[in-house]
Design an enzyme around this catalytic site. Structure first.
Site, PDB file in Angstrom:
ATOM      1  N   CYS A 165      41.956 -41.814  -2.254  1.00  0.00           N
ATOM      2  CA  CYS A 165      43.220 -41.829  -2.986  1.00  0.00           C
ATOM      3  C   CYS A 165      43.979 -42.716  -3.164  1.00  0.00           C
ATOM      4  O   CYS A 165      44.905 -43.012  -3.784  1.00  0.00           O
ATOM      5  CB  CYS A 165      43.980 -40.363  -2.358  1.00  0.00           C
ATOM      6  SG  CYS A 165      43.001 -38.726  -2.252  1.00  0.00           S
ATOM      7  N   HIS A 292      53.702 -40.198  -1.697  1.00  0.00           N
ATOM      8  CA  HIS A 292      52.175 -39.595  -1.931  1.00  0.00           C
ATOM      9  C   HIS A 292      52.377 -38.105  -1.905  1.00  0.00           C
ATOM     10  O   HIS A 292      51.813 -37.758  -2.535  1.00  0.00           O
ATOM     11  CB  HIS A 292      51.453 -40.228  -0.365  1.00  0.00           C
ATOM     12  CG  HIS A 292      50.002 -39.617  -0.902  1.00  0.00           C
ATOM     13  ND1 HIS A 292      49.168 -40.173  -2.007  1.00  0.00           N
ATOM     14  CD2 HIS A 292      49.143 -39.049   0.082  1.00  0.00           C
ATOM     15  CE1 HIS A 292      47.958 -39.564  -1.891  1.00  0.00           C
ATOM     16  NE2 HIS A 292      47.806 -39.140  -0.598  1.00  0.00           N
ATOM     17  N   GLU A 303      54.200 -38.658   6.487  1.00  0.00           N
ATOM     18  CA  GLU A 303      54.903 -39.570   5.384  1.00  0.00           C
ATOM     19  C   GLU A 303      56.552 -39.599   5.684  1.00  0.00           C
ATOM     20  O   GLU A 303      56.986 -40.768   5.385  1.00  0.00           O
ATOM     21  CB  GLU A 303      54.675 -39.265   3.955  1.00  0.00           C
ATOM     22  CG  GLU A 303      55.420 -40.294   3.095  1.00  0.00           C
ATOM     23  CD  GLU A 303      54.557 -40.090   1.782  1.00  0.00           C
ATOM     24  OE1 GLU A 303      54.888 -40.918   0.759  1.00  0.00           O
ATOM     25  OE2 GLU A 303      54.004 -39.188   1.205  1.00  0.00           O
ATOM     26  N   LYS A 321      53.795 -35.185  -7.800  1.00  0.00           N
ATOM     27  CA  LYS A 321      52.533 -34.387  -8.004  1.00  0.00           C
ATOM     28  C   LYS A 321      52.713 -33.048  -8.421  1.00  0.00           C
ATOM     29  O   LYS A 321      51.560 -32.401  -8.883  1.00  0.00           O
ATOM     30  CB  LYS A 321      51.672 -34.250  -6.478  1.00  0.00           C
ATOM     31  CG  LYS A 321      50.980 -35.707  -6.283  1.00  0.00           C
ATOM     32  CD  LYS A 321      50.373 -35.713  -4.997  1.00  0.00           C
ATOM     33  CE  LYS A 321      49.489 -37.185  -5.119  1.00  0.00           C
ATOM     34  NZ  LYS A 321      50.197 -38.343  -4.901  1.00  0.00           N
ATOM     35  N   HIS A 326      47.238 -33.949  -7.872  1.00  0.00           N
ATOM     36  CA  HIS A 326      46.719 -35.145  -7.243  1.00  0.00           C
ATOM     37  C   HIS A 326      45.657 -35.495  -7.951  1.00  0.00           C
ATOM     38  O   HIS A 326      44.294 -34.992  -7.988  1.00  0.00           O
ATOM     39  CB  HIS A 326      46.398 -34.744  -5.676  1.00  0.00           C
ATOM     40  CG  HIS A 326      46.102 -35.808  -4.937  1.00  0.00           C
ATOM     41  ND1 HIS A 326      45.779 -36.781  -5.250  1.00  0.00           N
ATOM     42  CD2 HIS A 326      45.920 -36.024  -3.587  1.00  0.00           C
ATOM     43  CE1 HIS A 326      45.660 -37.979  -4.445  1.00  0.00           C
ATOM     44  NE2 HIS A 326      45.760 -37.104  -3.271  1.00  0.00           N
ATOM     45  N   PHE A 386      41.814 -40.751   2.494  1.00  0.00           N
ATOM     46  CA  PHE A 386      40.931 -40.588   3.633  1.00  0.00           C
ATOM     47  C   PHE A 386      40.665 -41.741   4.382  1.00  0.00           C
ATOM     48  O   PHE A 386      40.759 -42.840   4.054  1.00  0.00           O
ATOM     49  CB  PHE A 386      39.762 -39.755   3.149  1.00  0.00           C
ATOM     50  CG  PHE A 386      40.014 -38.340   2.722  1.00  0.00           C
ATOM     51  CD1 PHE A 386      41.030 -37.728   2.980  1.00  0.00           C
ATOM     52  CD2 PHE A 386      38.869 -37.802   2.064  1.00  0.00           C
ATOM     53  CE1 PHE A 386      41.093 -36.422   2.638  1.00  0.00           C
ATOM     54  CE2 PHE A 386      38.788 -36.473   1.805  1.00  0.00           C
ATOM     55  CZ  PHE A 386      40.144 -35.724   1.963  1.00  0.00           C
TER      56      PHE A 386
END
Length: 400
Positions: A165, A292, A303, A321, A326, A386
């Site tokens: 991502c 994010h 976050e 999002k 996403h 990830f």
């Protein structure tokens, strides 16, 4: 305006996007203001267990790819082309100005042509043969970058980054390095990711998908919505008329876990801190953070903690999002493009969309709740992937 101009601003000469938020800038602006996208849809047919999930879909027709690029004729590349055609004159002008060998193509993706591979395998199961127009090359990760370069006949460095991502956020770091080293005069950066069953079922296996519109930072959040999108920017060292630029970029790789972020937000905070240093800006000069904000328990918690550690509750925050889904490898540049749109068009800050139920366990960062304009000269956009592969980007106006 910035009191400490960045040491090396990279100017944005064109920007285009296509996502569930909208096919054009005008449509995206309208839906941003409404805080609603009708192309975030609850659908069946994607998950192997027959369940439903919300996805962000591109519903408009995509352009065709010429027969001489058959080995690159994928939905992912057609999606990319739908955005690229919006800035085709600027790209061709750059090729004419600098020469095809002085322009680089750096893109990010995670799915590439996997959806086409899935369709081809389904045909083989029925007929015993793969379709005549299918090429294994179509689903190789590097196919996207090669397609963009071939389509515009660009001969400079070409590569595709795939770091989940954060893929299309890291393209900015690579672009900045090439420009600073004088290897090229302009860089076409971008990302494209299309919906595919492999990715959706992978996230479903992690129990990370939501069957309703995602609710970033809500107490009731319970998963992400996957979306498809493409976005591109044309960058160069040459100053543009507006001064709008990438001011700074910061990355980190905390490698805490293959799929879970560091619970204290260590890597996230490091990426933001490095971006601020690169831009030569203080936290007080950031007026908005595009989070994010995936609406998963662990990501939102870390976050919020990382943002609060650097900015306290002094900066406006939201995740877009719920409007786009996403977009995986394309998420970072899509949200960077939304930040560009916010700055270039002087839009209201995107409101934080969720069910309105505050999660008291989160660090108390300040979310955008109503109509609000940017009050400070720069915005920051986060993407966390990830393996703890993190990127933070800062956009604003460069004074030189």
């Amino acid at each position: 305006m910035n009191t400490n101009p960045p040491a090396f601003p990279v100017y944005i000469h064109a920007c285009a996007m296509n996502s569930a938020l909208g096919e054009t800038q005008q449509e995206s602006i309208k839906r941003l203001a409404l805080g609603f996208s009708p192309d975030m849809c609850l659908e069946s047919g994607w998950l192997n267990d027959g369940g439903k999930t919300v996805v962000g879909k591109i519903v408009s027709p995509l352009p065709e790819i010429d027969a001489d690029l058959t080995d690159k004729n994928t939905r992912n590349n057609r999606l990319a082309l739908s955005a690229l055609l919006q800035i085709k004159p600027q790209i061709e002008q750059a090729v004419s100005l600098y020469g095809a060998d002085r322009i680089a193509v750096i893109v990010g993706t995670s799915t590439s042509g996997i959806a086409d591979g899935e369709s081809a395998l389904a045909v083989k199961q029925k007929t015993g043969q793969l379709p005549e127009d299918y090429h294994y090359h179509q689903q190789e990760v590097g196919n996207l970058g090669e397609f963009v370069a071939d389509y515009f006949k660009i001969d400079g460095p070409v590569y595709t980054i795939s770091t989940a991502c954060s893929s299309s956020g890291r393209v900015f770091l690579s672009a900045k390095r090439l420009l600073k080293a004088g290897i090229v005069d302009a860089v076409l950066v971008g990302g494209s990711d299309s919906l595919c069953k492999l990715t959706l079922n992978g996230f479903h296996g992690l129990e990370a998908l939501s069957n309703e519109l995602c609710s970033p930072f809500s107490k009731n959040r319970h998963g992400i919505n996957i979306g498809e999108a493409a976005a591109f920017m044309l960058l160069s060292r040459e100053k543009n008329s507006s001064g709008l630029a990438l001011l700074g970029a910061g990355d980190s790789s905390d490698a805490h876990h293959i799929s879970a972020p560091h619970p204290e937000g260590k890597g996230a905070a490091e990426a933001m801190h490095k971006a601020l240093n690169d831009a030569q800006l203080s936290t007080e000069q950031i007026g908005y953070i595009n989070a994010h904000g995936t609406a998963t328990k662990l990501n939102d918690a870390m976050e919020a903690k990382a943002i609060y550690a650097l900015f306290s509750d002094k900066v406006a925050v939201s995740s877009t999002k719920p409007l786009t889904g996403h977009a995986l490898g394309a998420a970072s540049i899509l949200e960077a493009a939304l930040c560009w749109l916010l700055l270039d068009k002087n839009l209201d800050l995107p409101v934080q969309i969720n069910d309105g139920v505050y999660d008291p366990s989160l660090a108390p960062i300040r979310f955008v709740q109503g109509k609000e304009k940017l009050q400070k000269p720069a915005v920051l956009s986060n993407s966390f992937a990830f393996g703890g592969n993190n990127i933070s980007l800062i956009f604003g106006y460069a004074d030189e």
